[in-house]
Design a protein around this motif. Structure first.
Motif, PDB file in Angstrom:
ATOM      1  N   ALA A  98     -25.186  66.289  42.166  1.00  0.00           N
ATOM      2  CA  ALA A  98     -24.632  66.764  43.451  1.00  0.00           C
ATOM      3  C   ALA A  98     -23.776  65.853  44.160  1.00  0.00           C
ATOM      4  O   ALA A  98     -23.107  66.106  44.824  1.00  0.00           O
ATOM      5  CB  ALA A  98     -25.958  67.282  44.201  1.00  0.00           C
ATOM      6  N   LEU A  99     -24.385  64.584  44.013  1.00  0.00           N
ATOM      7  CA  LEU A  99     -23.709  63.442  44.826  1.00  0.00           C
ATOM      8  C   LEU A  99     -22.210  63.124  44.175  1.00  0.00           C
ATOM      9  O   LEU A  99     -21.342  63.011  45.048  1.00  0.00           O
ATOM     10  CB  LEU A  99     -24.586  62.149  44.970  1.00  0.00           C
ATOM     11  N   VAL A 100     -22.377  63.382  42.999  1.00  0.00           N
ATOM     12  CA  VAL A 100     -20.932  63.099  42.333  1.00  0.00           C
ATOM     13  C   VAL A 100     -20.108  64.323  42.587  1.00  0.00           C
ATOM     14  O   VAL A 100     -18.879  63.999  43.030  1.00  0.00           O
ATOM     15  CB  VAL A 100     -21.231  63.114  40.688  1.00  0.00           C
ATOM     16  N   VAL A 101     -20.551  65.467  42.826  1.00  0.00           N
ATOM     17  CA  VAL A 101     -19.627  66.529  43.277  1.00  0.00           C
ATOM     18  C   VAL A 101     -19.297  66.321  44.658  1.00  0.00           C
ATOM     19  O   VAL A 101     -18.050  66.499  45.059  1.00  0.00           O
ATOM     20  CB  VAL A 101     -20.433  68.015  43.187  1.00  0.00           C
ATOM     21  N   ARG A 102     -20.143  66.001  45.832  1.00  0.00           N
ATOM     22  CA  ARG A 102     -19.696  65.451  46.968  1.00  0.00           C
ATOM     23  C   ARG A 102     -18.571  64.386  47.000  1.00  0.00           C
ATOM     24  O   ARG A 102     -17.696  64.270  47.945  1.00  0.00           O
ATOM     25  CB  ARG A 102     -20.927  65.238  47.831  1.00  0.00           C
ATOM     26  N   ILE A 103     -18.877  63.382  46.317  1.00  0.00           N
ATOM     27  CA  ILE A 103     -17.965  62.274  46.236  1.00  0.00           C
ATOM     28  C   ILE A 103     -16.494  62.744  45.880  1.00  0.00           C
ATOM     29  O   ILE A 103     -15.698  62.354  46.459  1.00  0.00           O
ATOM     30  CB  ILE A 103     -18.461  61.105  45.343  1.00  0.00           C
ATOM     31  N   ASN A 104     -16.745  63.685  44.639  1.00  0.00           N
ATOM     32  CA  ASN A 104     -15.452  64.113  44.149  1.00  0.00           C
ATOM     33  C   ASN A 104     -14.518  64.966  45.512  1.00  0.00           C
ATOM     34  O   ASN A 104     -13.397  64.881  45.254  1.00  0.00           O
ATOM     35  CB  ASN A 104     -15.598  65.022  43.249  1.00  0.00           C
ATOM     36  N   GLU A 105     -15.449  65.553  46.179  1.00  0.00           N
ATOM     37  CA  GLU A 105     -14.596  66.430  47.206  1.00  0.00           C
ATOM     38  C   GLU A 105     -14.284  65.549  48.176  1.00  0.00           C
ATOM     39  O   GLU A 105     -13.350  65.709  48.905  1.00  0.00           O
ATOM     40  CB  GLU A 105     -15.787  67.395  48.068  1.00  0.00           C
ATOM     41  N   GLY A 108     -11.471  62.912  45.723  1.00  0.00           N
ATOM     42  CA  GLY A 108     -10.617  63.588  44.989  1.00  0.00           C
ATOM     43  C   GLY A 108     -10.796  62.817  43.402  1.00  0.00           C
ATOM     44  O   GLY A 108      -9.993  63.173  42.666  1.00  0.00           O
ATOM     45  N   THR A 109     -11.735  62.130  43.358  1.00  0.00           N
ATOM     46  CA  THR A 109     -11.870  61.344  42.136  1.00  0.00           C
ATOM     47  C   THR A 109     -13.412  61.087  41.919  1.00  0.00           C
ATOM     48  O   THR A 109     -14.181  60.890  42.871  1.00  0.00           O
ATOM     49  CB  THR A 109     -11.024  60.125  41.910  1.00  0.00           C
ATOM     50  N   ILE A 110     -13.922  60.968  40.408  1.00  0.00           N
ATOM     51  CA  ILE A 110     -15.209  60.314  40.232  1.00  0.00           C
ATOM     52  C   ILE A 110     -15.090  58.738  39.579  1.00  0.00           C
ATOM     53  O   ILE A 110     -15.985  58.341  38.967  1.00  0.00           O
ATOM     54  CB  ILE A 110     -16.095  61.381  39.634  1.00  0.00           C
ATOM     55  N   GLU A 111     -14.117  58.400  39.440  1.00  0.00           N
ATOM     56  CA  GLU A 111     -13.591  57.106  38.775  1.00  0.00           C
ATOM     57  C   GLU A 111     -14.055  55.870  39.993  1.00  0.00           C
ATOM     58  O   GLU A 111     -13.340  55.796  40.893  1.00  0.00           O
ATOM     59  CB  GLU A 111     -12.362  57.067  38.363  1.00  0.00           C
ATOM     60  N   GLU A 112     -14.851  55.010  39.576  1.00  0.00           N
ATOM     61  CA  GLU A 112     -15.400  53.968  40.532  1.00  0.00           C
ATOM     62  C   GLU A 112     -14.388  52.935  41.035  1.00  0.00           C
ATOM     63  O   GLU A 112     -14.170  53.007  41.928  1.00  0.00           O
ATOM     64  CB  GLU A 112     -16.532  53.192  39.645  1.00  0.00           C
TER      65      GLU A 112
END
Length: 122
Positions: A98-105, A108-112
């Motif tokens: 869920a945190l990854v989805v929120r970070i992606n929103e 716009g990316t999930i790359e650190e």
């Protein structure tokens, strides 16, 4: 050399556990993708489950139900504790996703690396 290999094979469950721990830790440290980090964390967590469950099972042992036909029992406590740990682990993994989805929103990316770069720019 052969004695060491034979000793390692006799404790194959611990060898597999250590192998899974190393794979999980490697994925968490090396990968920049947050979903892959969660997968690595899950693999590491599963190896810890195996580490606790393996000594709890006695070969030839049965569940601790009092019966004169059985003389050797396995300890059920590690299994019960790991069952609880599995539930907590699934909840933790769901929260992480869920945190990854929120970070992606938000980014716009999930790359650190890209997230750190965008934070430096602002």
């Amino acid at each position: 050399m052969m004695e060491t290999l034979a000793a390692a094979l006799s404790h194959y469950n611990y060898v597999i556990t250590i192998f899974l721990m190393m794979i999980g830790l490697y994925i968490v440290v090396v990968r920049g993708n947050m979903v892959k980090k969660l997968i690595g964390l899950s693999i590491f967590q599963t190896s810890v489950y195996l580490l606790y469950i393996a000594p709890g099972k006695i070969i030839g042992g049965t569940a601790p139900i009092i019966d004169p036909a059985f003389k050797l029992y396995s300890n059920p406590l590690p299994h019960v504790l790991i069952l609880t740990a599995i539930v907590v682990g699934m909840a933790t993994l769901a929260l992480g996703l869920a945190l990854v989805v929120r970070i992606n929103e938000a980014y716009g990316t999930i790359e650190e690396d890209e997230i750190f770069e965008r934070d430096r720019e602002t």
